[in-house]
Write an enzyme that holds these catalytic residues in place. Structure first.
Site, mmCIF file in Angstrom:
data_model
loop_
_atom_site.group_PDB
_atom_site.id
_atom_site.type_symbol
_atom_site.label_atom_id
_atom_site.label_comp_id
_atom_site.label_asym_id
_atom_site.label_seq_id
_atom_site.Cartn_x
_atom_site.Cartn_y
_atom_site.Cartn_z
ATOM 1 C CB CYS B 85 43.912 39.603 35.443
ATOM 2 S SG CYS B 85 44.728 37.930 35.632
ATOM 3 C CG HIS B 202 45.903 41.407 39.658
ATOM 4 N ND1 HIS B 202 44.128 41.242 39.445
ATOM 5 C CD2 HIS B 202 46.148 40.372 39.251
ATOM 6 C CE1 HIS B 202 44.104 40.237 38.933
ATOM 7 N NE2 HIS B 202 45.185 39.661 38.644
ATOM 8 C CD GLU B 204 42.543 44.104 41.017
ATOM 9 O OE1 GLU B 204 43.408 44.682 40.040
ATOM 10 O OE2 GLU B 204 42.337 42.956 40.711
#
Lengths: 81, 237
Positions: B85, B202, B204
């Site tokens: 990002c 994302h 994560e």
């Protein structure tokens, strides 16, 4: 001190969604608008003691390296009289 | 595998990254942006967020922070760099990856699950996925509209450097599957050497079923096995 007025705009080839949104709104308000592009305006004041060539070179580099991203933007500047 | 996560003023996904690595069984160190060396690290993660408030352009100021000079050195010497990002935006700003990320085509900030197709399933980042696999990861950005000129785009495609593409649930990389106007539905790319990955989604936030699913695990698994291999080679020499 020498003050510069810097304008950064998206290159013509890059779609400008902000400009398009403003353009549409203005048309809806019946203004005779053909196109709108949104850019940035910055004032940069350089330190004293630089000659003309030095300040031109410094500002060119500032614009190219930092204030604009040459992949998507172009810049122009002028000096305060 | 020694992992460092860079925290810039305005980063807000660095703790998510740390936690994701913990969930995946690895430790990572938090590195402050004022540090000047990343020596000793195998992988540097540039997390999501709004470094320096996104002032000027996303990633434009973070790219000049002290640690980035050494992250660039690390990348040029073949070290792994993973930008997620805002991290992707920083990587394009500093020239480690081509192109730029512009305001989303629809102007809105998008925070939603998004289907992606894994176009390049290869070490070190995506070896754990199958080629063409469709996964779902959260996206969370206002400026993810990937932009590159025609020649640069051709180069990326011909060299197989597009890693992820935005797609529909059925896996179609068409306008319906494109959330932000990105050229060629591009969601993630690698550099020519393949050691620097930038991606808008994302992973994560997708390593546990409790929060966002597990489709992001493949990236972490791939990197951990790449790390083991790198260290194996290093031990031999």
């Amino acid at each position: 001190m020498s003050k510069a007025f810097v304008q950064v705009t998206l290159k013509r080839s890059i779609l400008d969604p902000q400009g398009s949104a403003v353009e549409k709104a203005l048309r809806q308000m019946d203004y005779p608008v053909e196109a709108v592009r949104v850019g940035k305006y910055m004032e940069v004041t350089l330190r004293d003691g630089l000659d003309r060539a030095e300040r031109e070179a410094a500002l060119e580099e500032i614009c190219r390296r930092v204030l604009s991203n040459p992949v998507i933007e172009e810049y122009t500047f002028s000096w305060e009289e | 595998m020694k992992i460092g996560i860079v925290r810039f003023p305005g980063s807000n996904c660095e703790t998510d990254c740390l936690e994701a690595w913990r969930v995946m069984g690895a430790a990572a160190d938090m590195l402050w942006h004022q540090e000047t060396s990343v020596r000793g690290y195998d992988l540097i993660v540039l997390p999501g967020g709004f470094s320096y408030g996104d002032y000027l352009r996303t990633g434009a100021i973070a790219r000049f922070s002290p640690i980035m000079a050494d992250v660039i050195r690390h990348a040029r010497e073949g070290g792994l760099v993973w930008g997620i990002c805002n991290g992707f935006q920083i990587l394009t700003e500093c020239g480690l990856l081509p192109g730029a990320l512009l305001r989303n085509a629809g102007l809105s900030f998008i925070c939603a699950p998004q289907f992606l197709r894994v176009e390049k399933a290869a070490p070190p980042f995506t070896g754990a996925y199958a080629p063409g696999q469709v996964i779902c990861l959260p996206i969370n950005h206002g400026e993810g509209n990937y932009c590159i000129d025609a020649a640069g785009r051709r180069e990326l495609e011909e060299e197989g450097r597009v890693v992820f593409r935005y797609v529909t649930a059925e896996g179609a990389a068409d306008a319906a599957g494109n959330p932000n106007g990105s050229a060629g539905n591009i969601a993630g790319i690698v550099n020519r050497a393949g050691n620097v990955l930038g991606m808008m989604p994302h992973p994560e936030r997708a390593v546990e079923n409790l929060t966002g699913g597990e489709d992001g695990r493949g990236l972490f698994r791939s990197l951990l096995s790449a790390g083991r291999e790198r260290h194996g080679h290093r031990d031999e020499t």
